[in-house]
Scaffold this active site. Structure first.
Site, PDB file in Angstrom:
ATOM      1  N   ASP A  54      38.306  51.420  92.480  1.00 49.93           N
ATOM      2  CA  ASP A  54      38.858  50.703  92.842  1.00 49.93           C
ATOM      3  C   ASP A  54      38.793  49.894  91.689  1.00 49.93           C
ATOM      4  OD1 ASP A  54      35.996  49.356  92.553  1.00 49.93           O
ATOM      5  OD2 ASP A  54      36.784  47.942  94.388  1.00 49.93           O
ATOM      6  N   SER A  55      37.579  50.321  90.674  1.00 56.41           N
ATOM      7  CA  SER A  55      38.137  49.931  89.440  1.00 56.41           C
ATOM      8  C   SER A  55      39.723  50.074  88.524  1.00 56.41           C
ATOM      9  CB  SER A  55      37.387  50.069  87.974  1.00 56.41           C
ATOM     10  OG  SER A  55      37.066  51.495  88.501  1.00 56.41           O
ATOM     11  N   GLU A 100      31.568  49.358  99.714  1.00 50.28           N
ATOM     12  CA  GLU A 100      31.068  48.720  98.737  1.00 50.28           C
ATOM     13  C   GLU A 100      29.813  48.160  99.539  1.00 50.28           C
ATOM     14  OE1 GLU A 100      32.300  45.265  96.012  1.00 50.28           O
ATOM     15  OE2 GLU A 100      32.988  47.120  94.733  1.00 50.28           O
ATOM     16  N   ASP A 121      37.487  55.315  96.413  1.00 55.86           N
ATOM     17  CA  ASP A 121      37.013  54.099  96.307  1.00 55.86           C
ATOM     18  C   ASP A 121      37.334  53.484  97.967  1.00 55.86           C
ATOM     19  OD1 ASP A 121      34.211  52.943  95.504  1.00 55.86           O
ATOM     20  OD2 ASP A 121      35.254  51.937  93.434  1.00 55.86           O
ATOM     21  N   GLU A 176      24.391  49.116  91.382  1.00 56.87           N
ATOM     22  CA  GLU A 176      25.417  48.824  89.777  1.00 56.87           C
ATOM     23  C   GLU A 176      24.228  46.941  89.263  1.00 56.87           C
ATOM     24  OE1 GLU A 176      29.244  48.123  90.051  1.00 56.87           O
ATOM     25  OE2 GLU A 176      29.763  46.830  88.676  1.00 56.87           O
ATOM     26  N   LYS A 188      33.360  55.890  98.817  1.00 55.82           N
ATOM     27  CA  LYS A 188      32.733  54.676  99.080  1.00 55.82           C
ATOM     28  C   LYS A 188      33.578  53.651  99.375  1.00 55.82           C
ATOM     29  CE  LYS A 188      31.677  54.147  93.924  1.00 55.82           C
ATOM     30  NZ  LYS A 188      32.085  52.091  94.162  1.00 55.82           N
TER      31      LYS A 188
HETATM   32  N1  LIG Z   1      35.995  48.344  82.719  1.00 52.63           N
HETATM   33  C1  LIG Z   1      35.179  47.842  84.061  1.00 52.63           C
HETATM   34  N2  LIG Z   1      33.968  48.996  83.857  1.00 52.63           N
HETATM   35  C2  LIG Z   1      33.159  48.426  85.086  1.00 52.63           C
HETATM   36  O1  LIG Z   1      32.218  48.888  84.894  1.00 52.63           O
HETATM   37  C3  LIG Z   1      33.987  47.433  86.095  1.00 52.63           C
HETATM   38  C4  LIG Z   1      35.237  47.258  85.968  1.00 52.63           C
HETATM   39  N3  LIG Z   1      35.970  47.984  84.858  1.00 52.63           N
HETATM   40  N4  LIG Z   1      36.073  47.250  86.783  1.00 52.63           N
HETATM   41  C5  LIG Z   1      35.111  46.797  88.387  1.00 52.63           C
HETATM   42  C6  LIG Z   1      33.405  46.667  88.277  1.00 52.63           C
HETATM   43  C7  LIG Z   1      33.600  45.512  87.528  1.00 52.63           C
HETATM   44  N5  LIG Z   1      32.191  45.902  86.703  1.00 52.63           N
HETATM   45  C8  LIG Z   1      31.197  44.728  85.910  1.00 52.63           C
HETATM   46  C9  LIG Z   1      32.400  44.209  85.340  1.00 52.63           C
HETATM   47  C10 LIG Z   1      31.902  42.892  84.356  1.00 52.63           C
HETATM   48  C11 LIG Z   1      30.356  42.864  84.319  1.00 52.63           C
HETATM   49  C12 LIG Z   1      30.187  41.831  83.450  1.00 52.63           C
HETATM   50  O2  LIG Z   1      30.605  41.577  82.463  1.00 52.63           O
HETATM   51  N6  LIG Z   1      29.044  42.294  82.955  1.00 52.63           N
HETATM   52  C13 LIG Z   1      27.614  40.967  81.952  1.00 52.63           C
HETATM   53  C14 LIG Z   1      27.321  40.081  82.808  1.00 52.63           C
HETATM   54  C15 LIG Z   1      25.910  40.560  83.044  1.00 52.63           C
HETATM   55  C16 LIG Z   1      24.747  39.322  83.674  1.00 52.63           C
HETATM   56  O3  LIG Z   1      24.792  38.227  83.196  1.00 52.63           O
HETATM   57  O4  LIG Z   1      24.395  39.498  84.515  1.00 52.63           O
HETATM   58  C17 LIG Z   1      27.713  41.875  80.915  1.00 52.63           C
HETATM   59  O5  LIG Z   1      27.245  41.793  80.120  1.00 52.63           O
HETATM   60  O6  LIG Z   1      27.109  43.203  81.276  1.00 52.63           O
HETATM   61  C18 LIG Z   1      29.688  44.085  85.157  1.00 52.63           C
HETATM   62  C19 LIG Z   1      30.380  44.952  86.028  1.00 52.63           C
HETATM   63  C20 LIG Z   1      31.915  46.945  86.724  1.00 52.63           C
HETATM   64  N7  LIG Z   1      33.213  47.370  87.409  1.00 52.63           N
HETATM   65  C1  LIG Z   2      31.687  51.688  88.755  1.00 50.50           C
HETATM   66  C2  LIG Z   2      32.300  52.153  90.029  1.00 50.50           C
HETATM   67  C3  LIG Z   2      30.877  52.426  90.624  1.00 50.50           C
HETATM   68  C4  LIG Z   2      33.226  51.628  91.056  1.00 50.50           C
HETATM   69  O1  LIG Z   2      32.988  51.499  92.025  1.00 50.50           O
HETATM   70  C5  LIG Z   2      34.099  51.535  90.895  1.00 50.50           C
HETATM   71  O2  LIG Z   2      34.399  51.995  89.431  1.00 50.50           O
HETATM   72  O3  LIG Z   2      35.100  51.223  90.992  1.00 50.50           O
HETATM   73 MG   LIG Z   3      34.211  50.170  93.326  1.00 49.00          MG
END
Ligand SMILES: Nc1nc(=O)c2c([nH]1)NC[C@@H]1CN(c3ccc(C(=O)N[C@@H](CCC(=O)O)C(=O)O)cc3)CN21
Ligand SMILES: CC(C)C(=O)C(=O)O
Ligand SMILES: [Mg+2]
Length: 282
Positions: free
Chosen positions: A63-64, A134, A102, A200, A132
């Site tokens: 769903d990303s 959540e 998803d 995750e 899948k």
């Molecule tokens: N391009 C993309 N990659 C992804 O992994 C992803 C998506 N889109 N869309 C759906 C979800 C959203 N996800 C995300 C989005 C943002 C962060 C993020 O900004 N993380 C920061 C903060 C971590 C913290 O401070 O705890 C990081 O620096 O990792 C993490 C996962 C994982 N998924």
């Molecule tokens: C990052 C993976 C695990 C996901 O759920 C997604 O791409 O939507």
């Molecule tokens: Mg997903």
């Protein structure tokens, strides 16, 4: 053949390219044998074909797509109708990979019946091989019902992006008191019948502990290297995501730069009257 790297095998040809159709029991078998495997997202026929050919055993139509295909800020707005056509393309492009779809936000939370109806659409209309969704303990009934109907379920615990609004932003889960809940969620999804579980943004030590405790394979994203498998959004993996990416991302290529350079070169040759040349002309 010369000693050069060929497109057929590639530099990593020897360790990838399992040319069998991946099934759920193969993933279980790999866990038993201590063999790690990788999973990537895919959203269309052409990329699915490349990843399938590279021997990636599991492809996720995430769903990303909300973010990387449709340009939404979060995964909350995407619908089944927006995801289904992408699943169909990926399945056609990937004859060997296990294709997981998803379930989007709003399509499985209310009841086992709702989850089964949504999962069934992805299986019948999308021809996915598994779904899948959540959640841990809170979706155990849904996992049990969907699995009982003959649809393999991959669970997703830890940071669950569809709940970004209650989790207080994009944050690591399972720290401190959260560890007990994460372990309870992992056990709940296994007992409900999930064939695998994504973790995750979970501290590596906790993810390792869960991986040892569970009999089903764990798939990490920001969960350390002791998970049985890893997953990344392909655009992040290939260097195609514009702007900053999460800490758990490693860029294995520069596809964004490559594509931009190709577009610039094409535009330049068109403007100068170089393309099309006689060999491109009838
Ligand atoms: N391009 C993309 N990659 C992804 O992994 C992803 C998506 N889109 N869309 C759906 C979800 C959203 N996800 C995300 C989005 C943002 C962060 C993020 O900004 N993380 C920061 C903060 C971590 C913290 O401070 O705890 C990081 O620096 O990792 C993490 C996962 C994982 N998924
Ligand atoms: C990052 C993976 C695990 C996901 O759920 C997604 O791409 O939507
Ligand atoms: Mg997903």
């Amino acid at each position: 053949m010369s000693d050069s790297v060929t497109p057929e095998t590639g530099a990593y040809g020897a360790v990838s390219t399992p040319k069998r159709k991946t099934r759920v029991h193969h993933l279980q078998q790999m866990k038993s044998e201590g063999e790690r495997w990788s999973m990537l997202t895919a959203y269309d026929f052409s990329t699915a074909k490349i990843f399938d050919d590279a021997g990636i055993p599991v492809l996720l139509v995430g769903d990303s797509a909300a973010n990387v295909v449709y340009g939404y800020d979060t995964t909350v707005p995407i619908t089944i109708d927006e995801l289904l056509p992408l699943v169909r393309g990926v399945v056609r492009g990937a004859p060997h990979a296990l294709v997981v779809a998803d379930l989007p936000f709003g399509s499985y939370e209310t009841s086992a019946q709702q989850a089964l109806a949504s999962a069934t659409r992805f299986m019948k209309e999308g021809q996915a091989h598994a779904v899948k969704f959540e959640g841990g303990e809170r979706v155990a009934d849904q996992i049990a019902a969907v699995t009982a109907a003959g649809i393999p379920v991959m669970a997703h615990i830890g940071f669950t992006p569809q709940s970004v609004n209650t989790l207080g932003g994009f944050r690591v889960q399972g720290r401190g008191d959260g560890a007990d809940q994460l372990i309870a969620d992992a056990i709940a999804v296994q007992e409900a019948g999930a064939f695998s579980v994504v973790m995750e943004m979970v501290p590596a030590e906790l993810a390792a502990q869960v991986t040892r405790k569970l009999t089903i394979p764990t798939v990490g994203i920001g969960a350390g290297h002791e998970c049985d498998a890893q997953v990344l959004v392909w655009q992040d993996m290939a260097g195609y995501t514009a702007g900053r990416t999460a800490k758990f991302v490693k860029k294995f290529g520069n596809v964004g730069d490559e594509l931009r350079n190709a577009a610039l070169a094409y535009d330049n040759e068109v403007k100068r009257g170089i393309f099309p040349a006689p060999e491109h002309t009838f």
